[in-house]
Enzyme design. Structure first.
Site, PDB file in Angstrom:
ATOM      1  N   HIS A 210       0.676  -1.279   0.082  1.00 54.75           N
ATOM      2  CA  HIS A 210      -0.011   0.169  -0.264  1.00 54.75           C
ATOM      3  C   HIS A 210       0.757   1.168  -0.031  1.00 54.75           C
ATOM      4  CE1 HIS A 210       1.030  -0.097   4.249  1.00 54.75           C
ATOM      5  NE2 HIS A 210       0.665   1.023   4.314  1.00 54.75           N
ATOM      6  N   ARG A 211       2.181   1.259   0.455  1.00 54.77           N
ATOM      7  CA  ARG A 211       2.832   2.258   0.465  1.00 54.77           C
ATOM      8  C   ARG A 211       3.131   3.003  -1.201  1.00 54.77           C
ATOM      9  NH1 ARG A 211       4.513   3.407   5.431  1.00 54.77           N
ATOM     10  NH2 ARG A 211       4.457   1.480   6.983  1.00 54.77           N
TER      11      ARG A 211
END
Length: 362
Positions: A210-211
């Site tokens: 998700h980063r």
């Protein structure tokens, strides 16, 4: 009566606060005069956080939801500060306790200190050294103004001492996320994907990304997924997707037979998958902690980590964000040469009790 305001801004924060609430309730039953008010800033909207979420994890419903989510980093921080100030005016307290490193952590700490209210920071002192991460800035600012520091490791203690914090304000207590994990482990339950794919123990891998560094650039995300798929021997990859990641993969029209992209899971379902997986590939800090305690190999696709104890003592390895780094680690995993983790000091399920004992006298 000592009044404490507990702040949570996102789902993981509630996992960290829940054991503290339970520990407060225990001492209340012993006649200790201490009370709490649970404030949800509303920083993140999470459709999983329904009434059943609080009930399953034995977390009380927040006393108030400030509804301060949305907007840019600055807009969100400002909204939280304005609304939290109103909350503290309406409901005065002796101490504000913040957890973790989200915007709510920093914003509520600043607001409380400007109102001359003491601040306690749970998970104080952890550092990634990466100032491109908003979380790192939140940690540093919170620790610069807090009064009490509850830490998860000796390295965190050292970081605080080097910043000029005196030992009498630093309390090495452990990790409240692990309190929740150990308490809820008997309640883990299989998600629908377990039956749908006929999964079995150590015959699949859990993937989460998700980063921004990993998912915002479509070509990098594709290269990363291609490298993982090419080196996992056709094993099913179960991928509960963050909305940001889902949108990018949808635009890419990325598909593969072994990649099973699913909606985000509840805490109990997700950790069931982790506990039974051959490994976890992730860019989440919290998952590295949980995987280490459960003895599951973990590959972290980041260039730095604020949780080095999961590497030195746990089952985690820092792979980096270059897709070319992934293959050697997966080769080691499938060769059966992954390291075996050891016990991490104070990560024993009793952290919240130690925190409340300090709060009683400070």
């Amino acid at each position: 009566m000592k009044a404490i305001t507990l702040v949570a801004g996102a789902r993981p924060n509630f996992m960290k606060v829940a054991p503290i609430i339970q520990a407060i309730s225990e001492v209340q039953n012993q006649g200790v005069e201490i009370s709490y008010r649970l404030v949800h800033t509303g920083q993140h909207y999470d459709k999983e956080m329904s009434g059943s979420f609080f009930e399953q994890l034995e977390i009380p419903e927040p006393h108030v939801n400030l509804g301060a989510g949305g907007g840019t980093q600055a807009e969100q921080t400002a909204n939280i500060m304005v609304r939290f100030e109103q909350e503290l005016i309406a409901n005065p307290c002796d101490l504000v306790l913040v957890v973790g490193d989200v915007n709510s952590t920093m914003a509520c700490s600043i607001t409380a200190k400007k109102m001359n209210i003491k601040v306690a920071h749970v998970e104080a002192g952890i550092r990634s050294g990466d100032l491109s991460m908003p979380e790192e800035i939140n940690r540093m600012i919170t620790d610069a103004i807090a009064d009490l520091f509850f830490t998860t490791s000796e390295l965190a203690n050292t970081n605080l001492r080097q910043a000029g914090i005196s030992d009498d304000r630093i309390h090495f207590v452990g990790n409240t996320m692990i309190d929740t994990l150990l308490k809820q482990r008997p309640n883990f339950k299989a998600p629908p994907i377990w039956l749908k794919l006929k999964l079995s123990r150590q015959k699949y891998i859990v993937l989460t990304l998700h980063r921004p560094a990993n998912v915002d650039e479509a070509s990098r995300l594709r290269a990363m997924l291609d490298e993982i798929i090419d080196n996992t021997e056709g094993m099913p990859l179960v991928f509960p997707m963050h909305p940001r990641t889902a949108k990018i993969l949808e635009d890419l029209n990325f598909r593969h037979d072994c990649l099973h992209m699913i909606e985000p899971l509840s805490y109990l379902e997700f950790n069931f998958l982790v506990e039974n997986a051959k490994a976890v590939i992730t860019d989440s800090g919290g998952i590295t902690e949980e995987a280490s305690i459960m003895g599951v190999p973990c590959l972290t696709l980041r260039d730095s980590t604020e949780r080095p104890e999961t590497i030195s003592l746990g089952t985690n390895e820092l792979v980096g964000t270059n897709p070319e780094n992934i293959k050697p680690y997966l080769q080691r995993l499938f060769a059966g040469n992954w390291k075996v983790g050891s016990k991490i000091p104070m990560w024993d399920g009793k952290t919240a009790r130690r925190i409340v004992e300090v709060l009683r006298v400070n």
